[in-house]
Each structure stands twice: as C-alpha cells, then as structure tokens.
Design a protein around this motif. Sequence first.
Motif, PDB file in Angstrom:
ATOM      1  N   ARG A 380       0.838  -1.193   0.000  1.00 46.56           N
ATOM      2  CA  ARG A 380       0.000   0.000   0.000  1.00 46.56           C
ATOM      3  C   ARG A 380       0.875   1.245   0.000  1.00 46.56           C
ATOM      4  O   ARG A 380       2.024   1.221   0.423  1.00 46.56           O
ATOM      5  N   ARG A 381       0.311   2.346  -0.472  1.00 51.69           N
ATOM      6  CA  ARG A 381       1.070   3.598  -0.538  1.00 51.69           C
ATOM      7  C   ARG A 381       1.538   4.021   0.851  1.00 51.69           C
ATOM      8  O   ARG A 381       0.824   3.866   1.827  1.00 51.69           O
ATOM      9  N   SER A 384      -0.984   8.831   1.296  1.00 49.11           N
ATOM     10  CA  SER A 384      -2.121   8.846   0.380  1.00 49.11           C
ATOM     11  C   SER A 384      -1.900   9.862  -0.742  1.00 49.11           C
ATOM     12  O   SER A 384      -1.151  10.843  -0.590  1.00 49.11           O
TER      13      SER A 384
END
Length: 408
Positions: A380-381, A384
């Motif tokens: 996941r990043r 954001s």
Amino acid sequence: MASTDKIALLELIRKIGLEDGDVDFLKEGLRVLTQAVMEAEVSSLIGAERYERSEKRSNSRNGHRDREWDTRVGTIDLQIPKLRKGSYFPSMLEPRRKAEKALLSVVQEAYVHGVSTRKVDELVESMGIQGLSKSEVSRICKELDDVVQDFKNRPLEGMYPYLWIDATFPKVREGGRVQSMAFVIAIGVRDTGEREVLGFDIGTSEDGSFWLTFIRSLVARGLRGVQLAISDAHEGLRSAIGSALTGATWQRCRVHTMRNILSQVPRASQAMVSSIVRTIFAQPTQEAAKQQLSVVVEQLQEKFPKAMNVLERAEEDVLAYMAFAKEHWKQICSTNPLERLNRELRRRFDVVGIFPNRESVVRLGGAILQEQSDEWVVARRYFSRESMAKLTGNDEQQLLAPTSVLHK
C-alpha cells in the motif's frame, strides 16, 4: 506417485465434473501434482514410502512446513515435508531468494579468498559448500552483480518530494587491512505516495566529497522534485544536500537531535529533560513549536546550558518538517523509515563479518535493497495521494513547499 496422491487427483477431477466452477481446476491440480512430486522426492531421498518399513530407509519424515509458491495461475499454498535429520527443498522451487543468493556468494567469495572468520567457516560447513573454485565463485558473483548494477544504475522517473539518506558501516578488507566503510542508502517517496529505494554506494568515509558525488549521481539518474531531505547532522552530508539539491529543505533527524541534547545532560536528569523537550514536538503548528522551544530553553538554560545550546542551534532544522503536510509529520521528522532497512543490512553483514572487497558489499546490500524496493512496489502507498497532492500545488501554495533553510 503415492496412492494417496492418486486418490486426491481423482477426487479433484470428480469434483470439477460435478461442481463445475466451484474450484480453479488448474491451480488446484498444480497444487496436488506438486505435493505428489514432493512426496515422491522425499520417499526417494529417505529410501522408503510413508509408513513403510524398509532396510533401505536412511531417514524419516517429521511433519510439514507451510510455504507459498507464486505461479502463473496464482499463489499456491504448499506443505513441504520436513525430515528428522537434515533438510529437504523441492527441486521445482527456487531454493533461495535473491538476497540469500547474494549472501551465499559473499560467504563463498570470502572463503575462497581466505579472509573468512570462524563464523563464516561454520556457516560454509552448515551449507554443505564443498569443492569451491575461484572460477565458479566468480561466475556466480558476476550473475548477481549484473542484476544489482542494473538496479543501482536504473533511471529515476517521476518526482520525489521526500528523500531520506543514511549510512551503515560494514568491515571490508582492502589494501591488506580491515577497515569500516560507509554503505550509504537513499530512499524516497514519489509524488503519488509510493516508497522506493533510490540508490546506494560504498566509500571509505562519510566525507563531504563522497556524499556530494553520491547525491549528484542520483540527480544524474533523474532524481528531481525533492522538497525535504532528511538525515542526521553530518556536516559533509548537510553541505552536499545544500549544493546538489538546490531549493530543498533539510530536516535534521529529530531522534539524533534528541540524543545530542541528552548527551549533554547527566544520566539522572535525562528522563526529565527528554519529557520537557518533547513538549516542543507536540505542538500543533511550527510557530507554536518555536515558541515552546523558547520556553523550554529559558526553563532549562541555567541548569543545562550545553544541552540548551544544542537545542537552540538546531531549532530551524529540527522543526523544518512542520512546514509540510501534517499527515506526514511522524515519518518525515527523522530517519526512522530507514532504520528497518539498516537493521536488516546489519544482520546480514554480521553473518559475513569481514567482506573480501567493496564489490561483495554492494552485491549483498544491493540484493537486499532491491528485494525491499520490490516489496514496496506492491504494498500500500506510504502516503495517500490526497496528502501528497498538498505538496504539488500551484505557486500560491508554496507555503507547503518552502525554500531551503540550510545554513552554511
């Protein structure tokens, strides 16, 4: 193939025929077939089938261990048989990850060149490495070096608003003596929020010219858009950041700064001073933090003048991160995001002990960093997209992308 595995295959075929669409036949079929091959290999290895009494038996099974296998039809969960004596690894699977291959090659190279420690000797023996030749080791090393160099010299594309830089210090034999060298690492976050290992290199020391050459090499490969560079207070590194990354703000690692402050405080008072200083970083804005810093200095100046002198001099640099998106403060205030990488590097470096040359450090370190970077690509990043967008606004929003606060 064992009869139990035949039954499993027949049951699978029957199920597909009766309940078409309930099971991915290709994926499950591959799992069952692979499991059968492993059982057959183990039976051949130990000289007996499961539960079979045989004079040829030389070993026995000891349960299973779970392992995921990534294939073109998806990830398959396997149960690899374990043995009571020794170990078994399926012939159809890759026995070692890239970093493990690199570690093995460095151990082999150290062993061949006669510079290994007792720990390496024991490791070589446990790995069952025999009949090593310089030509074979050179071939293995070249294969890995080509892959690592491709990763090390790849073009950098896109913008990297955040950059972390740090170093760890392996022992390397060079010129007939053993010395600590600086293995430097840079990681960054793209403007889309993903983390990436940007570069690494090795040098005899952390002097300013080495840091400047390293950072310029990143720029030459395409590094751009750096708004905040985070590192410790090494003067050579700080100067190199100011010279090579024009317009970037420098963030002095908050953790290292706190250590510098407490080093000037008697041990009995360190907990108290630490608690008071931390109130600075708990403020909601940069301006409030600067005001609190003044209050703290005034409160502790008389009793701890040297510590407060360190704090005052660090004010602009240790609070630089507060001019950026508040969602990022926890990660961009220090070099902690690099600590996990450094720990893993040190763990692997400690296995080798003394590296036979610089190339072997780059090979092992580069393989570890490449694997980590690959994992970040699919994770996941780190930040954001929405929070990163605050760093890429128009000219009227430059408050979020301040100019350099580096001081010569």
